[in-house]
Design a protein around this motif. Structure first.
Motif, short mmCIF file in Angstrom:
data_model
loop_
_atom_site.label_atom_id
_atom_site.label_comp_id
_atom_site.label_asym_id
_atom_site.label_seq_id
_atom_site.Cartn_x
_atom_site.Cartn_y
_atom_site.Cartn_z
N LYS A 190 0.82 -1.21 0.00
CA LYS A 190 0.00 0.00 0.00
C LYS A 190 0.85 1.26 0.00
O LYS A 190 0.59 2.22 -0.75
CB LYS A 190 -0.93 0.00 1.21
N ILE A 191 1.88 1.27 0.84
CA ILE A 191 2.75 2.45 0.91
C ILE A 191 3.49 2.64 -0.42
O ILE A 191 3.63 3.77 -0.91
CB ILE A 191 3.74 2.31 2.08
N TYR A 192 3.93 1.53 -1.02
CA TYR A 192 4.62 1.63 -2.31
C TYR A 192 3.69 2.20 -3.38
O TYR A 192 4.08 3.12 -4.12
CB TYR A 192 5.14 0.27 -2.74
N ILE A 193 2.49 1.66 -3.46
CA ILE A 193 1.53 2.13 -4.46
C ILE A 193 1.19 3.59 -4.22
O ILE A 193 1.16 4.41 -5.15
CB ILE A 193 0.25 1.28 -4.43
N LYS A 194 0.94 3.94 -2.98
CA LYS A 194 0.53 5.31 -2.65
C LYS A 194 1.61 6.33 -3.00
O LYS A 194 1.32 7.45 -3.43
CB LYS A 194 0.20 5.38 -1.15
N THR A 195 2.88 5.94 -2.81
CA THR A 195 3.98 6.89 -3.01
C THR A 195 4.63 6.79 -4.40
O THR A 195 5.55 7.56 -4.69
CB THR A 195 5.07 6.70 -1.93
N ASN A 196 4.16 5.85 -5.23
CA ASN A 196 4.76 5.70 -6.55
C ASN A 196 3.77 5.75 -7.70
O ASN A 196 4.19 5.84 -8.86
CB ASN A 196 5.54 4.38 -6.62
N PHE A 197 2.47 5.68 -7.40
CA PHE A 197 1.45 5.69 -8.44
C PHE A 197 0.59 6.94 -8.32
O PHE A 197 0.26 7.37 -7.20
CB PHE A 197 0.54 4.46 -8.30
N LEU A 198 0.19 7.50 -9.45
CA LEU A 198 -0.84 8.52 -9.46
C LEU A 198 -2.19 7.85 -9.27
O LEU A 198 -2.37 6.68 -9.64
CB LEU A 198 -0.84 9.27 -10.80
N GLU B 253 -2.52 2.72 -13.84
CA GLU B 253 -2.62 1.27 -13.99
C GLU B 253 -1.40 0.72 -14.71
O GLU B 253 -0.90 1.31 -15.66
CB GLU B 253 -3.89 0.92 -14.78
N VAL B 254 -0.91 -0.41 -14.22
CA VAL B 254 0.18 -1.12 -14.86
C VAL B 254 -0.33 -2.51 -15.23
O VAL B 254 -0.84 -3.24 -14.37
CB VAL B 254 1.41 -1.25 -13.93
N VAL B 255 -0.20 -2.88 -16.50
CA VAL B 255 -0.67 -4.18 -16.96
C VAL B 255 0.44 -5.20 -16.76
O VAL B 255 1.50 -5.14 -17.40
CB VAL B 255 -1.08 -4.13 -18.45
N VAL B 256 0.22 -6.14 -15.85
CA VAL B 256 1.16 -7.23 -15.61
C VAL B 256 0.88 -8.35 -16.62
O VAL B 256 1.78 -8.83 -17.30
CB VAL B 256 1.04 -7.76 -14.17
N PHE C 273 -4.36 1.67 -9.04
CA PHE C 273 -4.44 2.38 -7.77
C PHE C 273 -5.74 3.15 -7.62
O PHE C 273 -6.03 4.06 -8.38
CB PHE C 273 -3.24 3.33 -7.64
N ILE C 274 -6.51 2.76 -6.60
CA ILE C 274 -7.69 3.53 -6.20
C ILE C 274 -7.74 3.58 -4.68
O ILE C 274 -6.99 2.88 -4.00
CB ILE C 274 -9.01 2.93 -6.74
N GLU C 275 -8.64 4.40 -4.14
CA GLU C 275 -8.88 4.48 -2.71
C GLU C 275 -10.38 4.50 -2.45
O GLU C 275 -11.16 4.92 -3.30
CB GLU C 275 -8.25 5.74 -2.10
N ASN C 276 -10.77 4.04 -1.27
CA ASN C 276 -12.17 4.12 -0.88
C ASN C 276 -12.28 4.23 0.64
O ASN C 276 -11.27 4.13 1.35
CB ASN C 276 -12.95 2.91 -1.40
N ASN C 277 -13.48 4.44 1.12
CA ASN C 277 -13.69 4.61 2.56
C ASN C 277 -13.67 3.31 3.33
O ASN C 277 -13.88 3.29 4.55
CB ASN C 277 -15.02 5.33 2.82
N GLU D 239 0.20 14.27 -8.67
CA GLU D 239 1.51 13.88 -8.17
C GLU D 239 1.33 12.67 -7.26
O GLU D 239 0.22 12.40 -6.79
CB GLU D 239 2.16 15.02 -7.36
N THR D 240 2.41 11.97 -7.02
CA THR D 240 2.34 10.87 -6.07
C THR D 240 2.31 11.41 -4.64
O THR D 240 2.77 12.53 -4.38
CB THR D 240 3.55 9.93 -6.22
N ALA D 241 1.75 10.64 -3.73
CA ALA D 241 1.61 11.07 -2.34
C ALA D 241 2.96 11.01 -1.62
O ALA D 241 3.88 10.31 -2.03
CB ALA D 241 0.59 10.21 -1.62
N THR D 242 3.05 11.74 -0.51
CA THR D 242 4.25 11.76 0.32
C THR D 242 3.92 11.14 1.67
O THR D 242 2.91 11.48 2.29
CB THR D 242 4.74 13.21 0.54
N LEU D 243 4.77 10.22 2.12
CA LEU D 243 4.60 9.61 3.44
C LEU D 243 5.07 10.60 4.51
O LEU D 243 6.10 11.25 4.35
CB LEU D 243 5.41 8.32 3.52
#
Length: 204
Positions: free
Chosen positions: A19-27, A31-34, A42-46, A121-125
């Motif tokens: 989660k921390i990696y995605i939050k700080t490296n993805f807008l 989406e990255v296709v594996v 990357f999405i967020e919800n309540n 921008e990507t988030a900052t921890l």
């Protein structure tokens, strides 16, 4: 109990690191296709199932507080199950449920005060200006398995002729742990929850 704790710690580490990696490296929305059938999105919800929303701030607070009480109940269930020498399937399942619930609680309780959400921008921890408040954080999701996309046949009930994706839910490691736990309880139901006469035979 040592095995249960090890499972909980392992799931929590994988969940929070991802989660921390995605939050700080993805807008947001990136989406990255594996593979065609597996993507990182990357999405967020309540924090409700399937990203549902209800009740605004009050609903979010209620959900977070409820989860805090629930994790206490799950922890007590795990403790008593270990004390009663329950089957390994039950211990593993409860450990996964506990870890999954705790993983999403961490997001809900703390992410609002340790992350920011800058535009484009990507988030900052440990940001100086976090996006929310304590107990009002959003849960990070990223695992997406769109195994099939297409248009349903006209004869299909309710959704006939409409575009459809299977499987369209986006979830995280904590959610996966809970789902695996439910599968274990279903598959090993008789061993996890033996009848009284079976317990008597074992103890005799």
């Amino acid at each position: 109990m040592k095995k249960a704790v090890a499972i909980i710690i392992l799931v929590l580490l994988i969940d929070q690191i991802s989660k921390i990696y995605i939050k700080t490296n993805f807008l947001y929305g990136e989406e990255v296709v594996v593979f065609d059938w597996f993507r990182i999105h990357f999405i967020e919800n309540n924090g409700m199932a399937w990203g549902a929303e209800f009740g605004g701030r009050t609903g979010k607070l209620f959900l977070t507080v409820f989860r805090l009480f629930a994790i206490g109940g799950i922890g007590y269930w795990l403790y008593t199950s270990v004390k009663k020498n329950a089957h390994n399937a039950l211990i593993i399942a409860i450990s996964l449920i506990f870890a999954g619930a705790l993983g999403n609680i961490i997001d809900s309780v703390f992410y609002g005060v340790i992350f920011n959400t800058p535009y484009n921008e990507t988030a900052t921890l440990f940001a100086e200006e976090p996006y929310g408040e304590l107990l009002y954080g959003k849960v990070v999701d990223m695992l997406y398995f769109p195994m099939w996309k297409g248009t349903l046949p006209e004869w299909f009930p309710y959704k006939g002729g409409e575009p459809f994706t299977f499987f369209n839910a986006i979830f995280n490691v904590a959610d996966a742990a809970i789902s695996i736990a439910v599968a274990i309880l279903i598959i090993f139901n008789k061993k996890a929850f033996p009848k009284e006469e079976e317990i008597t035979e074992i103890t005799d």
